[in-house]
Design an enzyme around this catalytic site. Sequence first.
Site, PDB file in Angstrom:
ATOM      1  CE1 TYR A 120      -4.318  -1.107  -0.344  1.00  0.00           C
ATOM      2  CE2 TYR A 120      -3.411  -2.936   0.970  1.00  0.00           C
ATOM      3  CZ  TYR A 120      -4.611  -2.185   0.097  1.00  0.00           C
ATOM      4  OH  TYR A 120      -5.570  -2.844  -0.432  1.00  0.00           O
ATOM      5  CG  ASN A 177     -10.640   3.761  -9.637  1.00  0.00           C
ATOM      6  OD1 ASN A 177     -10.775   2.337  -9.708  1.00  0.00           O
ATOM      7  ND2 ASN A 177     -10.364   4.068 -10.817  1.00  0.00           N
ATOM      8  CB  VAL A 178      -8.545   2.966  -3.108  1.00  0.00           C
ATOM      9  CG1 VAL A 178      -9.518   1.955  -2.799  1.00  0.00           C
ATOM     10  CG2 VAL A 178      -7.324   2.229  -3.569  1.00  0.00           C
ATOM     11  CG  HIS A 190     -14.256  -1.151  -3.661  1.00  0.00           C
ATOM     12  ND1 HIS A 190     -13.709  -1.891  -4.968  1.00  0.00           N
ATOM     13  CD2 HIS A 190     -15.312  -1.648  -3.410  1.00  0.00           C
ATOM     14  CE1 HIS A 190     -14.692  -2.592  -5.389  1.00  0.00           C
ATOM     15  NE2 HIS A 190     -15.741  -2.516  -4.216  1.00  0.00           N
ATOM     16  CB  CYS A 220      -8.101   1.894  14.585  1.00  0.00           C
ATOM     17  SG  CYS A 220      -7.744   0.657  15.836  1.00  0.00           S
ATOM     18  CB  CYS A 222      -7.390   1.071  21.229  1.00  0.00           C
ATOM     19  SG  CYS A 222      -7.235   0.298  19.322  1.00  0.00           S
ATOM     20  N   GLY A 267     -13.836   1.387 -17.451  1.00  0.00           N
ATOM     21  CA  GLY A 267     -12.504   0.599 -16.797  1.00  0.00           C
ATOM     22  C   GLY A 267     -12.870  -0.205 -15.821  1.00  0.00           C
ATOM     23  CB  THR A 268     -15.094  -1.653 -13.782  1.00  0.00           C
ATOM     24  OG1 THR A 268     -15.189  -2.748 -12.753  1.00  0.00           O
ATOM     25  CG2 THR A 268     -16.406  -1.318 -14.257  1.00  0.00           C
ATOM     26  CB  ALA A 305     -11.020   5.118 -19.870  1.00  0.00           C
TER      27      ALA A 305
HETATM   28  P1  OAD Z   1      -9.539  -4.637 -12.863  1.00  0.00           P
HETATM   29  O1  OAD Z   1      -8.154  -4.653 -12.590  1.00  0.00           O
HETATM   30  O2  OAD Z   1     -10.415  -5.940 -12.356  1.00  0.00           O
HETATM   31  O3  OAD Z   1     -10.142  -4.347 -14.223  1.00  0.00           O
HETATM   32  C1  OAD Z   1      -9.585  -3.263 -14.923  1.00  0.00           C
HETATM   33  C2  OAD Z   1     -10.487  -3.149 -16.247  1.00  0.00           C
HETATM   34  O4  OAD Z   1     -10.203  -1.834 -16.800  1.00  0.00           O
HETATM   35  C3  OAD Z   1     -10.477  -4.244 -17.149  1.00  0.00           C
HETATM   36  O5  OAD Z   1     -11.759  -4.609 -17.619  1.00  0.00           O
HETATM   37  C4  OAD Z   1      -9.417  -3.482 -18.298  1.00  0.00           C
HETATM   38  O6  OAD Z   1      -9.928  -4.274 -19.570  1.00  0.00           O
HETATM   39  C5  OAD Z   1     -10.001  -2.138 -18.412  1.00  0.00           C
HETATM   40  N1  OAD Z   1      -9.073  -1.165 -18.612  1.00  0.00           N
HETATM   41  C6  OAD Z   1      -7.658  -1.551 -18.667  1.00  0.00           C
HETATM   42  N2  OAD Z   1      -7.182  -0.352 -19.228  1.00  0.00           N
HETATM   43  C7  OAD Z   1      -8.039   0.567 -19.478  1.00  0.00           C
HETATM   44  C8  OAD Z   1      -8.101   1.856 -20.013  1.00  0.00           C
HETATM   45  N3  OAD Z   1      -7.169   2.415 -20.317  1.00  0.00           N
HETATM   46  N4  OAD Z   1      -9.603   2.298 -20.275  1.00  0.00           N
HETATM   47  C9  OAD Z   1     -10.534   1.723 -20.153  1.00  0.00           C
HETATM   48  N5  OAD Z   1     -10.639   0.467 -19.574  1.00  0.00           N
HETATM   49  C10 OAD Z   1      -9.177  -0.179 -19.161  1.00  0.00           C
HETATM   50  O7  OAD Z   1     -10.331  -3.560 -11.812  1.00  0.00           O
HETATM   51  P2  OAD Z   1     -11.679  -3.096 -11.173  1.00  0.00           P
HETATM   52  O8  OAD Z   1     -12.651  -3.588 -12.210  1.00  0.00           O
HETATM   53  O9  OAD Z   1     -11.679  -1.854 -10.761  1.00  0.00           O
HETATM   54  O10 OAD Z   1     -11.854  -4.209  -5.094  1.00  0.00           O
HETATM   55  O11 OAD Z   1     -11.773  -4.179  -9.984  1.00  0.00           O
HETATM   56  C11 OAD Z   1     -12.395  -4.058  -9.227  1.00  0.00           C
HETATM   57  C12 OAD Z   1     -12.185  -4.114  -7.807  1.00  0.00           C
HETATM   58  O12 OAD Z   1     -11.561  -5.389  -7.535  1.00  0.00           O
HETATM   59  C13 OAD Z   1     -11.227  -2.953  -7.238  1.00  0.00           C
HETATM   60  O13 OAD Z   1     -11.871  -2.014  -6.855  1.00  0.00           O
HETATM   61  C14 OAD Z   1     -10.721  -4.063  -6.220  1.00  0.00           C
HETATM   62  C15 OAD Z   1     -10.495  -5.324  -6.896  1.00  0.00           C
HETATM   63  O14 OAD Z   1      -9.799  -6.018  -6.439  1.00  0.00           O
HETATM   64  C16 OAD Z   1     -11.404  -4.470  -3.785  1.00  0.00           C
HETATM   65  O15 OAD Z   1      -9.858  -4.373  -3.194  1.00  0.00           O
HETATM   66  C17 OAD Z   1     -12.390  -4.648  -2.943  1.00  0.00           C
END
Ligand code: OAD
Length: 237
Positions: A52, A87-88, A106, A114, A137, A176-177, A220
Amino acid sequence: MRILVITGAGVSAESGIPTFRGEDGYWRNLDPTKLATPEAFARDPNLVWDWYRVRRQRIGKAQPNPAHRAIASLALQADEFLLVTQNVDDLHLRTGLPAEKMVQIHGDIFMTRCSRCEFRRYEQEQDGGSLPKCPQCGALMRPGVVWFGEQLDLAKIDTVENFVTGGDCDLVIVAGTTALFGYIIDWALRARGQAGRLIEVNPEETSLSQFATKSFRELAGVALPRLVNELLRNISA
Ligand code: OAD
């Protein structure tokens, strides 16, 4: 226009922040989806904190990209708007998007909280390499993010639910997810209602693609500025 935007790691990829499931996501040969877990933290908190800290540093040096900026200008023009980001990082916020128009579902990587009591502090700066202990604590402090298998923050769920149930959206953009979480798909589909458009921006197909009015298989940072420009032209015409 009533608009919901949902973003994931892909939106910050062009700012140099590795995605979770992309090839560059691995760190010291470790899978991020296995590091972002309560089990990994219980087993080796030093390792998880090191990861992190590296991510905090990387985010601190990164800049918002055209995708973040396009979403912010859409937020300013829409009558009603909510961004739900997985996104964090703070890149959406750094575009000037008002905090009340976004939910970091997230959590926030710059929050340290803590693991036992309610104490939390916001820290942009690094706190050295040692394990942080709670000043109230004495328990171990942890990153203020949601890990796999953990509950989402109820107040944040309420904010999203209020928006989703507050009226059908004209437009839902999911960018982007991989949309692996049921609640992400559920919010996107419920928010669009009967007549709203659902637009996906992702170079790859996802489980949401089958429901999309249109999927843009583009980065994106390329697709969103163009889409938002078109939308804003239509709104003002
Ligand atoms: P991922 O890493 O699973 O997915 C990223 C997505 O972005 C994929 O579908 C790629 O195809 C797409 N991608 C990559 N580059 C891109 C770009 N330049 N433009 C558009 N799309 C692009 O990430 P998340 O879906 O955000 O949660 O993951 C969801 C959650 O799973 C995260 O918040 C985290 C993770 O584990 C926790 O930690 C609870």
